[in-house]
Design an enzyme around this catalytic site. Structure first.
Site, short mmCIF file in Angstrom:
data_model
loop_
_atom_site.label_atom_id
_atom_site.label_comp_id
_atom_site.label_asym_id
_atom_site.label_seq_id
_atom_site.Cartn_x
_atom_site.Cartn_y
_atom_site.Cartn_z
N GLU A 203 0.81 -1.22 0.00
CA GLU A 203 0.00 0.00 0.00
C GLU A 203 0.85 1.27 0.00
O GLU A 203 0.55 2.23 -0.73
CB GLU A 203 -0.95 0.02 1.20
CG GLU A 203 -2.06 -1.03 1.15
CD GLU A 203 -1.65 -2.36 1.77
OE1 GLU A 203 -2.50 -3.25 1.88
OE2 GLU A 203 -0.45 -2.49 2.16
N HIS B 178 -10.41 -4.59 10.78
CA HIS B 178 -10.68 -4.18 9.41
C HIS B 178 -11.80 -3.13 9.32
O HIS B 178 -12.23 -2.80 8.22
CB HIS B 178 -11.05 -5.40 8.55
CG HIS B 178 -9.86 -6.20 8.12
ND1 HIS B 178 -8.93 -6.68 8.99
CD2 HIS B 178 -9.44 -6.57 6.87
CE1 HIS B 178 -7.99 -7.35 8.33
NE2 HIS B 178 -8.28 -7.28 7.04
#
Length: 662
Positions: free
Chosen positions: A407, A469
């Site tokens: 990322e 998450h």
């Protein structure tokens, strides 16, 4: 050409700049002056008279703390950086800030400072070069034919960002990328042996790089290595340059003391004496050095003139390809971009991530410079261009980029793609992983680069994956970054409008926050058009024409809750206004009269609903308003159950509103 004299002149300028500021990093410029001299006088292909020449080589000082090296080179090379600016190093209003800043100093290709970021940007530069070459070079003519050069430090290679980007560069065989590694074995705390014992050669050979190793103070070795690097076309090259930090200082060479502090007047004088520089003159540049760089500048100007002639012939031979070049290089988007959006049927339930996927297909068809990819989540975040093909080693014509689970590397590479010019890049992942992206997002905002971030799974509705998450606080953390635009659309139609806004915006990055779960497509015949998204917040629906008794404000998936609750209140006789607020940044950019028309000051009864922390909503709800949000972490359970437990139901919004209007 007297390379030693040039290198020593760079050392003198660097020492004087740091000494004038009484702060800075003289050691690295002094250590890499020899390597930089060979690169800038023989191999770097550029024209200081036209810093924006499209086919120039890109030079990235990833070790941005050594900025006096770059400023000295820019001044000597003939860029618009007068000698008095070197004397103003690190001072208010100067063009020589502590770390190089893109857009602030002519000739600086990217803002570097946080170590590793420049390495990643350079991969983006090299990738852009290959992708443009694949689109525009012909068998007869190459109009894209340049390299990316990087100076990186031990610290750059320690940072994980460089690992992510360099691994991908090796995988893609970016043969026109050359990294000059300043291997001086020194960090701020002392010898790098304290914390760093990587076998860098093996590491980069493991990345499938071409690795060379030289004495960074031997001009013949430097020259030979750079020539070999230019000859290598099927892999990026790392040149391990063994150097001495603070090279030339009689008493401090090789010491960490030269890393981040001025040498002191006595040591500067002793060093200049040892280097054969005048001790009674600051910022001395010998005429011989001026002459040498003037000759190099003329060579660069001649190279651009030759390219211009070649480019003119290429343009004349293929008008259609030339028009596409103009579109790629201008950065402009079609004025009728919104006309290409897909239509969504009112009442259908569509996740905004899925709607985004449909929009991407239309945007890609209408706007060829759009390229992007995901950090290994494309099937989930719907970010692939269906007929775009996959960028791979030796295959750079396609439009889909596969960044792998990287990322931070992805986001910083996007910055390089945007800075290079020619493409409008986007990158996708889950919103919760924006924390990995943050350093590069911040730099995109600082540099005003128009990267687009597709951030899906935007709330606790991720459900069973649990609190690890569920990005409860991430939305708020993105909103506080200056020059960052965050858009959280309420349905599929607003998602299309969000993409149009993101592509039109060229002065900073845009994050699109999208749902995993399906949301009903709002009936735009009963409610305001989604095109109003461009104003950040707008009256979506209201009961009657008078002053509302209560304003319900929502973003993203919570707009539907507000709308349903508002209609129920209206059925009972309450005057209600429902406001969709997909972007605070866009709303704050509107004039005061518009903002007051949406949120009249006299209406103090306001209820905001958002599946995230309540921080920041007080600006819009005021002292008498309320917020339904989550100031705690989520849980692992089906999304519907979590919504019920956390109060994200129409009933709870309605009941809360009823209490407020009593």
């Amino acid at each position: 050409m007297n390379r030693e004299l040039i290198a020593n002149t760079i050392r003198g300028l660097s020492m004087d700049g740091v000494e004038a500021a009484k702060s800075g990093h003289p050691g690295m410029p002094m250590g890499m002056a020899d390597v930089a001299t060979v690169l800038w006088t023989k191999y770097l292909r550029h024209n200081p008279a036209n810093p924006d020449w499209a086919d120039r080589d890109r030079f990235v000082l990833s070790a941005g703390h050594g900025s006096m090296l770059l400023y000295s080179l820019l001044h000597l090379a003939g860029y618009d950086l007068p000698l008095d600016q070197l004397n103003q190093f690190r001072q208010w209003g100067s063009r020589t800030p502590g770390h190089p800043e893109y857009g602030h100093t002519t000739g600086v290709e990217t803002t570097t400072g946080p170590l590793g970021q420049g390495c990643c940007n350079a991969v983006g530069f090299a990738l852009a070069e290959q992708m443009l070459a694949a689109r525009f070079n012909t068998d007869e003519t190459s109009v894209v034919d340049h390299r990316t050069w990087v100076i990186a430090s031990d610290g750059d290679l320690m940072e994980g960002a460089s690992h992510e980007a360099f691994a991908l560069a090796g995988h893609l065989k970016l043969g026109r990328l050359v990294v000059l590694y300043d291997d001086n074995n020194i960090s701020i705390e002392g010898d790098t042996d304290l914390s760093y014992s990587d076998d860098v050669r093996k590491r980069f050979e493991g990345y499938h790089w071409n690795v060379l190793e030289i004495d960074g103070h031997d001009y013949d070795e430097i020259d030979a290595a750079l020539e070999k690097a230019c000859a290598c076309v099927d892999a990026p090259t790392l040149v391990i340059c063994h150097t001495r930090i603070g090279k030339g200082s009689p008493n401090m060479e090789g010491s960490e003391a030269t890393h981040g502090a001025a040498l002191g007047e006595d040591e500067v004088e002793a060093t200049k004496k040892a280097l054969g520089l005048p001790t009674d003159e600051l910022f001395h540049v010998p005429d011989e050095v001026r002459t040498a760089f003037a000759e190099v500048a003329e060579q660069g100007a001649a190279a651009e003139r030759e390219w211009n002639e070649r480019f003119a012939q290429w343009r004349k031979a293929d008008g259609e390809r030339a028009a596409l070049w103009d579109l790629h290089m201008s950065g402009d988007v079609p004025a009728d971009l919104a006309a290409h959006l897909p239509e969504f049927k009112a009442g259908d339930k569509i996740a905004t991530r899925k709607a985004s996927g449909a929009v991407i297909q239309k945007m890609a068809a209408a706007y060829p410079p759009l390229v992007g990819g995901s950090a290994d989540l494309a099937p989930s975040n719907k970010s692939l261009i269906d007929d775009g093909g996959d960028v791979a080693a030796g295959c750079f014509g396609p439009r889909n980029l596969h960044f792998g689970v990287r990322e931070l590397g992805m986001t910083a590479i996007l910055n390089g793609l945007a800075l290079h010019g020619g493409f409008r890049p986007y990158g996708a992942t889950f919103l919760v992983f924006a924390d990995f992206m943050r350093p590069a997002i911040r730099l995109a905002a600082l540099m005003k680069q128009p990267a687009v971030y597709v951030l899906t799974h935007d709330s606790f509705y991720v459900g069973e994956d649990g609190p690890t998450h569920e990005p409860i606080e991430t939305l708020a953390s993105l909103r506080i970054i200056p020059n960052m635009t965050v858009i959280r659309p309420s349905d599929a139609t607003e998602t299309g409008a969000a993409w149009v806004q993101a592509l039109k915006h060229r002065e900073g990055p845009t994050a699109l926050l999208l749902t995993r779960q399906g949301l009903p497509v709002i009936d735009r015949e009963e409610c305001a058009p989604a095109a109003n998204l461009e104003r950040g917040a707008y009256t979506l629906w209201e009961s009657g024409d008078g002053t509302p008794q209560i304003i319900l404000i929502g973003s993203g998936s919570e707009v539907d809750l507000a709308l349903q609750a508002g209609r129920r209140l209206a059925d009972e006789g309450t005057a209600v206004r429902v406001v969709s607020m997909p972007s605070r940044e866009l709303f704050e950019a509107q004039d005061e009269s518009y903002r007051k028309s949406v949120l009249p000051p006299e209406v103090e009864c306001r209820l905001a609903v958002e599946a995230g922390v309540t921080y920041g909503w007080e600006r819009y709800t005021g002292a008498k308003g309320r917020v339904i949000g989550i100031d705690h972490f989520g849980a692992s359970a089906p999304a519907a159950r979590i919504a019920q437990e956390f109060g994200f139901t129409v009933d709870h919004v309605y009941e809360t509103a009823c209490e407020m209007v009593k």
